[in-house]
Design an enzyme around this catalytic site. Structure first.
Site, mmCIF file in Angstrom:
data_model
loop_
_atom_site.group_PDB
_atom_site.id
_atom_site.type_symbol
_atom_site.label_atom_id
_atom_site.label_comp_id
_atom_site.label_asym_id
_atom_site.label_seq_id
_atom_site.Cartn_x
_atom_site.Cartn_y
_atom_site.Cartn_z
ATOM 1 N N GLU A 176 51.269 -17.822 12.331
ATOM 2 C CA GLU A 176 50.411 -18.699 13.128
ATOM 3 C C GLU A 176 49.526 -19.525 12.193
ATOM 4 O OE1 GLU A 176 48.788 -15.445 15.377
ATOM 5 O OE2 GLU A 176 46.982 -15.348 14.141
ATOM 6 N N ASP A 180 38.399 -18.048 12.668
ATOM 7 C CA ASP A 180 39.403 -19.116 12.604
ATOM 8 C C ASP A 180 38.840 -20.417 12.038
ATOM 9 O OD1 ASP A 180 40.969 -17.219 13.943
ATOM 10 O OD2 ASP A 180 40.457 -18.051 15.906
#
Length: 518
Positions: free
Chosen positions: A188, A17
């Site tokens: 997301e 991420d």
């Protein structure tokens, strides 16, 4: 200018991420840390080629004890405005369907190494928060929104936007639904960038597995409506032969020379198993017809890419690690859900050695006293020398390969009522444990333990002193059992006591990790 060819990933091992920014001439990149503390690992670079560990940001701001598997600190986002760093992160407390308890917080600092402010609570409507600083001075919080009413397993329902008022330290005004997502679903990781009059919304879709994709929308107004670029910016979903898989969760940075690059996560499966977890890669992107495109012209991840640099640079990967415990613990160490501090791991009690006071079992979600570093190589050796005097079978200390509390390998010293002090081996695969019947009696105070991993196979060894050859403990182990989930494998040491919790301690002389990848 020089064109430097580099290899991806740029951050190896568990570094998922990624979120990248530039402050003056320095690039910063933060990654998710999940249940490992200190949390939110931050790297820095002056050239986008070679990266160093700058700091870990979250220390005592969070309480992760008891957080379930694959929860805790998700998808941090770092931004910078008017001399101040802003870090947004999610502390996920539960992912049991149909709900998801995900609390979003903001902390600030004037320097990447802190001190950081106390957390400001923002909301809990969804994860992957992101803060956008608009040119008019207003600040906007984005996050994925979770809708428990959806009948699908993943209940991500798109991206929402709300203004953040810094003076009041709270969100104000209406919540805008700015993107419903595409048919890829699982929308997301939102980030907004303003470029030539358009607000560009970058999201991750398709889940963090093989369907992972970076999608892009744009709007003249930050609150929408947003127009979708029907072509994905990045995906490996239709490229099974690509050495980089699961590519997505991208963020952008612009160089002083006007070049744009995207950092994103990827995996490098070995025989189908991503043992090193999700890693960080980088590629150049360009603006074409007011849309974003990979500089390569396609939409696939690249195992090799070009970075434009001011001078000739050679890319280096330094994965070796050695702590002789002669001073403070080196910053590479992490612990599970608790901070590695002197209350249970100290180099001061017996200078030159690390003392680890025992905690709960190796499967504990509360006080699991493990110190560990990321596995960064498919092949490596790690060893440690430990002194431990167990009194019962419930006391143990040794060397572990640890993915999570359900998947681990543990070569440890313990006590047996008939044979005295022994070495044993315990492993767990998806929560099903196996205790080797082998017990190796030992007489010496100090024992050296070693693990040698050659790609898909790991072997544990011991010796009582340097005069004796290494002896294997247990059978060769399948490393693929340490792949999966949201994290990557760790290599570490620990001490546990199920009789009195902190009723014993062990001392470690050193810990060495040596990467063997070419």
């Amino acid at each position: 200018m020089y064109k430097t060819k580099i290899k991806n990933p740029i951050l190896r091992g568990f570094n998922p991420d990624p979120n990248i920014i530039r402050v003056d001439d320095t690039y910063y990149l933060v990654v998710s840390s999940f249940e490992w503390l200190p949390g939110v690992r931050a790297y820095q670079s002056n050239d986008l080629v070679n990266w160093t560990h700058a700091t870990d940001i979250l220390t005592n701001q969070v309480n992760l004890q008891g957080n379930p598997l694959n929860c805790s600190i998700w998808a941090p986002q770092l931004s910078y405005s008017n001399g101040k760093f802003y870090l947004i992160y999610t502390d996920v407390k539960s992912t049991a369907r149909p709900f998801k308890d995900s609390h979003n917080y903001l902390i600030t600092a004037t320097d990447i190494t802190g001190p950081w402010s106390e957390p400001i609570y923002l909301n809990s409507s969804g994860f992957d928060p992101s803060l956008f600083h608009d040119v008019d001075g207003r600040k906007w919080l984005l996050n994925e929104i979770w809708d428990y009413r959806m009948t699908t397993g993943n209940k991500s329902a798109g991206i929402v936007l709300q203004e953040y008022k810094e003076e009041q330290e709270e969100l104000i005004g209406p919540v805008y639904k700015i993107f419903d997502g595409t048919d890829l679903a699982k929308t997301e990781a939102p980030h907004i960038y303003l470029h030539e009059g358009y607000y560009y919304l970058i999201t991750a879709e398709g889940g963090t597995g093989t369907g992972h994709t970076v999608t892009v929308c744009r709007s003249k107004s930050i609150t929408g409506p947003y127009e979708l670029d029907k072509r994905p910016l990045l995906t490996a979903s239709d490229k099974p032969d690509s050495p980089l898989q699961c590519s997505g969760h991208g963020s952008l940075v612009e160089t002083p020379k006007g070049k744009w690059y995207m950092a994103y996560l990827c995996t490098r499966p070995m025989n189908g198993a991503a043992i090193l977890g999700r890693e960080t890669a980088i590629q150049e992107v360009v603006w074409k017809d007011q849309w974003l495109r990979l500089e390569t012209g396609g939409d696939g991840p690249a195992s090799e890419t070009i970075i434009e640099t001011n001078e000739p640079i050679v890319q280096h990967f330094q994965t070796d690690f050695h702590d002789d415990f002669s001073g403070e613990l080196l910053t590479e160490w992490n612990a599970l859900r608790i901070m590695p501090d002197s209350s249970w791991c100290s180099t001061q009690v017996n200078p030159g050695y690390l003392r680890i006071t025992s905690g709960e079992s190796i499967q504990s979600l509360f006080d699991n006293h493990i110190l560990a570093i990321r596995q960064k190589d498919f092949s490596f050796e790690a060893q440690t020398r430990v002194k431990f005097e167990p009194q019962t079978f419930n006391q143990m200390s040794g060397l572990t390969l640890f993915l999570n509390n359900q998947n681990y390998m543990y070569c440890y010293i313990t006590w047996d009522e008939t044979q005295g002090k022994v070495i044993r081996f315990l492993s767990s695969v998806d929560g099903e444990y196996e205790l080797s019947e082998e017990m190796i009696p030992i007489k010496e105070d100090w024992i050296t333990l070693k693990v040698v991993v050659s790609g898909p196979v790991g072997k544990f060894y011991y010796r009582e002193d340097e005069k004796h050859p290494w002896q294997q403990v247990g059978m060769p182990q399948d490393m693929s059992t340490l792949a999966g989930g949201f994290t990557g494998n760790f290599v570490g040491i620990g001490t546990h006591d199920m009789d009195r919790k902190s009723g014993c301690f062990s001392e470690f002389d050193y810990f060495i990790y040596k990467g063997l990848d070419k």
